[in-house]
Scaffold this motif. Structure first.
Motif, short mmCIF file in Angstrom:
data_model
loop_
_atom_site.label_atom_id
_atom_site.label_comp_id
_atom_site.label_asym_id
_atom_site.label_seq_id
_atom_site.Cartn_x
_atom_site.Cartn_y
_atom_site.Cartn_z
N ARG A 92 0.83 -1.22 0.00
CA ARG A 92 0.00 0.00 0.00
C ARG A 92 0.86 1.26 0.00
N SER A 93 1.99 1.22 0.72
CA SER A 93 2.88 2.38 0.73
C SER A 93 3.35 2.73 -0.68
N LEU A 94 3.64 1.72 -1.48
CA LEU A 94 4.04 1.96 -2.88
C LEU A 94 2.92 2.63 -3.66
N LEU A 95 1.70 2.12 -3.50
CA LEU A 95 0.58 2.63 -4.29
C LEU A 95 0.13 4.00 -3.82
N THR A 96 0.36 4.32 -2.54
CA THR A 96 -0.04 5.63 -2.01
C THR A 96 0.93 6.71 -2.44
N ALA A 97 2.21 6.45 -2.29
CA ALA A 97 3.22 7.49 -2.50
C ALA A 97 3.94 7.39 -3.84
N GLY A 98 3.70 6.32 -4.60
CA GLY A 98 4.50 6.09 -5.79
C GLY A 98 3.98 6.70 -7.07
N VAL A 99 2.77 7.28 -7.05
CA VAL A 99 2.20 7.82 -8.28
C VAL A 99 2.05 9.34 -8.19
N ASP A 100 1.27 9.84 -7.23
CA ASP A 100 1.00 11.28 -7.16
C ASP A 100 2.28 12.10 -7.11
N THR A 101 3.21 11.70 -6.25
CA THR A 101 4.43 12.50 -6.10
C THR A 101 5.23 12.54 -7.40
N THR A 102 5.27 11.42 -8.13
CA THR A 102 6.00 11.41 -9.40
C THR A 102 5.27 12.23 -10.45
N VAL A 103 3.95 12.15 -10.47
CA VAL A 103 3.15 12.98 -11.39
C VAL A 103 3.48 14.45 -11.17
N HIS A 104 3.48 14.88 -9.93
CA HIS A 104 3.71 16.30 -9.65
C HIS A 104 5.16 16.69 -9.88
N ALA A 105 6.07 15.75 -9.69
CA ALA A 105 7.48 16.03 -10.00
C ALA A 105 7.67 16.22 -11.50
N LEU A 106 7.05 15.35 -12.30
CA LEU A 106 7.16 15.50 -13.76
C LEU A 106 6.52 16.80 -14.23
N SER A 107 5.38 17.16 -13.67
CA SER A 107 4.75 18.44 -14.01
C SER A 107 5.68 19.60 -13.68
#
Length: 402
Positions: free
Chosen positions: A236-251
């Protein structure tokens, strides 16, 4: 920043750092917070706040006196019930934190990244080709920043295609929940049960492919490195923190290059700077803006003693632009050494998945440098407000293709 009163030791301020005005443009508040002193009392939420690099860094690495186990949000788990089982990585301290951290660090280690590099490079090339075939004017947030992580990261974890769109609203609510119970939390409350249930289902052994990060975590449970009860929480830790933060970093990275064309030209000339660009964007924009800690004893910060049991709000973003630490901190500069930024935290709670995020960003940036000569904004950007994250809702651009 409205300074209500100032003693010789402790400035007191009534600004709401989770209010929409500050979330839209936090830089003036961060500047005032740093200038007010090493620690400021935020009267609206009865918390102490740190905005300077030295104090934020020191608190992050001092897990013994600034604990995470009482929650890294405003809610104090000593006295309040968390809305979900606490994270074994983010909201735990040694010794409870150690085994899950060790397992996840191994699962996300160099061998896994070497395996993923060629695949993600090809995926990024394919996505960029698809995007450019459809036109050179588009919004980079849904088209690249969201599309690539949702395309590759769930595959790496080992979850299926159906329902992946749930990861973004689930993560958005999880990070909102670290703040106060404001309108941002309320907007996601009606879907909490649905989204939490879906994420929980993806963490079960039977829901995961046998070749992903999730299966490796369950294999660690089989070896006795963590318990079967801990395994789904680590996934769950992977799925919680592994997408949104990378999306916002790429933006943030793509916005940085659209507004700093000289730095894009520098990257095109030398694509090996992609990883420097990623960390400089994390420092400059700080997708994760804040985290809380709770004091386990009376702690002296400068001339102020913060009592035991108090919530301390660390402004990572303010620290990342502290002129006491960085020369010309408001400039996005690929000539800078951004190492030491606190955008991923610091110490034993530092983001264990940061190298995965770097690899995703490197793949996208390298693919773009091969095809794109210039990036420019075509209209106003829009912010997406979140209590913890600095995010874009829209970044419209025009690309000039080589």
């Amino acid at each position: 920043m409205t300074l209500l009163s100032t003693s010789a030791d402790l400035p007191v301020d009534d600004t709401d750092p989770f209010g929409h005005e500050v979330l839209e443009d936090p830089l003036p508040f961060h500047h005032a917070l740093r200038e007010a002193g090493p620690v400021v009392y935020l009267s609206r939420y009865d918390v102490h706040a740190l905005g300077r690099y030295e104090e934020v860094h020191a608190a992050l690495v001092d897990w013994q006196r600034f604990q995470s186990a009482a929650g890294v949000g405003l809610s104090n788990f000593r006295t309040e019930e968390p809305w979900r089982p606490p994270s074994l990585l983010l909201e735990a301290d040694p010794p409870r934190h150690d085994a899950p951290r060790r397992v996840l660090a191994s699962v996300l280690g160099p061998r896994a990244l070497r395996t993923l590099r060629d695949r993600w490079t090809a995926d990024a090339e394919s996505l960029v080709d698809e995007v450019l075939a459809a036109g050179t004017e588009f919004d980079v947030v849904p088209t690249l920043a969201e599309a690539f992580p949702l395309r590759v990261f769930p595959d790496a974890v080992g979850i299926g295609n159906e329902g992946r769109e749930n990861l973004l609203p689930y993560g958005d609510h999880a990070f909102n929940a670290f703040g106060p119970a404001n309108d941002l939390v309320a907007k996601g409350a009606h879907r909490v049960a649905e989204l939490s249930g879906w994420v929980g289902e993806q963490c079960a052994r039977d829901a995961l492919t046998d070749d992903g990060f999730g299966a490796a975590i369950w294999a660690a449970a089989d070896r006795g490195e963590i318990t079967p009860q801990q395994a789904p929480l680590v996934v769950r830790s992977l799925l919680t923190a592994g997408v949104d933060t990378t999306v916002h970093a790429l933006s943030a990275i793509l916005y940085a290059f659209a507004t700093n064309p000289d730095q894009w030209a520098r990257l095109v000339a030398d694509p090996s700077l992609a990883r420097v660009a990623f960390d400089e964007a994390i420092r400059w924009e700080s997708p994760v803006q804040t985290f809380f800690r709770t004091t386990t004893t009376d702690v002296r910060i400068g001339d102020v003693v913060v009592p035991e049991g108090r919530k301390v709000l660390m402004f990572l973003a303010a620290a990342n632009r502290d002129p006491r630490r960085w020369a010309d901190p408001d400039r996005f500069d690929l000539g800078r050494d951004p190492s030491g930024h606190v955008g991923f935290g610091m110490g034993l709670h530092q983001c264990v998945g940061q190298h995965v995020a770097r690899l995703e960003a490197e793949a996208v940036l390298t693919a773009l440098t091969r095809r794109v000569r210039t990036i420019e904004l075509t209209g106003p950007t829009q912010r997406h407000h979140n209590n913890t994250l600095r995010a874009f809702g829209s970044v419209p651009v025009r690309l000039t293709v080589r």
